[in-house]
Design an enzyme around this catalytic site. Structure first.
Site, short mmCIF file in Angstrom:
data_model
loop_
_atom_site.label_atom_id
_atom_site.label_comp_id
_atom_site.label_asym_id
_atom_site.label_seq_id
_atom_site.Cartn_x
_atom_site.Cartn_y
_atom_site.Cartn_z
N HIS A 118 0.97 -1.43 -0.04
CA HIS A 118 -0.24 0.19 -0.04
C HIS A 118 1.00 1.25 0.11
O HIS A 118 2.08 1.63 0.92
CB HIS A 118 -0.78 0.07 1.00
CG HIS A 118 -1.77 1.83 1.72
ND1 HIS A 118 -0.96 2.50 2.59
CD2 HIS A 118 -2.41 1.92 1.40
CE1 HIS A 118 -1.84 3.28 2.62
NE2 HIS A 118 -2.60 2.71 1.77
N THR A 121 -0.20 8.91 -0.98
CA THR A 121 -0.11 10.53 -1.02
C THR A 121 -0.52 10.96 -1.53
O THR A 121 -1.36 11.51 -1.87
CB THR A 121 1.84 10.52 -0.79
OG1 THR A 121 1.85 10.73 -2.06
CG2 THR A 121 2.92 10.28 0.15
#
Length: 292
Positions: A118, A121
């Protein structure tokens, strides 16, 4: 109050460029495995009553020989939080208006020896402005070499910006990616950070603009570190033989992953509460899982 519109546009451009480079690398891995799998991109538009510019995004999904299911989404949305949800969001208590742009990636792999992963941002603005994100490795069958290499890449990205970041953000990941009702961690960790506010440090020239540049540079390095390290791990493991017992362990582990994302994950809740695209929000769920 700072107008963050041009900063949001710059962040959006970076997230889209990172998406393009990641997807190209993942498709190259599929070609190396003899697969012609490619990402399918579906644009979506957010709806909000009274909002002429609610934004939207693009959902990208590939199902291949190496990547059983991988989703890479980029979205940029603008709107107003519902009052009860605004009270839970940094800087939105008095003014519920917000913008959010970011990239979100989840990969579930065909071979149980290749770890799932995973990465996310983002840049958000309310009355405040901040970056958040991180990356974490989720192997059904952990291998010390892979864990160490993944953490080393993130440690280097952190060290280039602040000597305290890695220790702080890796602990945050350990605390965050934990399934309380199972009493186990979701994976082998990584980094997780949030509320890197665009407010200047004491004595810092340039004020909010300089703080934004500093945190944006760190966020870019996190994305670049992920793109550097994860494909290396995939190529190392994707041709390893595995047993039916390995596959069953993977499917059971995926059930734990699904539980975390549906019960505890902040990004899932944020997307649902802000009118995001359901398919994009739930792309993190594995294609197959079992519970025993």
């Amino acid at each position: 109050m700072t107008d963050w519109t041009p900063h949001t546009a710059r962040a959006k451009d970076w997230f889209e460029d990172l998406r393009n480079r990641i997807c190209a690398e993942f498709e190259a891995i599929e070609r190396e495995a003899g697969s012609q799998a490619a990402f399918e991109y579906v644009p979506w538009q957010r709806q909000e009553e009274g909002n002429d510019n609610p934004g939207g995004g693009v959902r990208g999904v590939m199902k291949g020989k190496v990547f059983e299911k991988v989703g890479v989404n980029v979205s940029t949305v603008h709107g107003t939080f519902a009052p009860e949800f605004a009270r839970t969001i940094h800087g939105a208590e008095e003014n519920p208006a917000f913008t959010a742009t970011g990239i979100s990636l989840v990969a579930h792999m065909a071979n149980p020896h290749v770890p799932a992963v995973h990465m996310n941002t983002r840049f958000l603005t309310t009355a405040k402005a901040w970056f958040g994100g991180g990356a974490d490795l989720n192997p059904p069958l952990p291998r010390a070499e892979d864990t160490e290499e993944f953490h080393a890449a993130l440690r280097a990205a952190c060290a280039a910006h602040n000597p305290t970041y890695y220790e702080q953000f890796s602990k945050w990941a350990d605390d965050y990616f934990f399934i309380p009702h199972r009493g186990v961690h979701r994976g082998v960790g990584g980094i997780f950070y949030d509320h890197l506010e665009c407010s200047a440090q004491d004595g810092e020239e340039g004020g909010e603009a300089a703080a934004w540049e500093r945190h944006f540079a760190f966020t870019r390095d996190v994305g670049s570190a992920f793109l550097h390290v994860f494909p290396r791990i995939v190529r190392r493991r994707m041709d390893e033989p595995f047993t039916e017992a390995d596959r069953q362990a993977q499917l059971e582990w995926r059930g734990r992953y699904a539980e975390f994302n549906l019960v505890y994950d902040r990004g899932t809740l944020f997307g649902l509460k802000t009118g995001g695209n359901i398919d994009a929000i739930l792309m993190s769920l594995p294609p197959q899982a079992v519970w025993r």
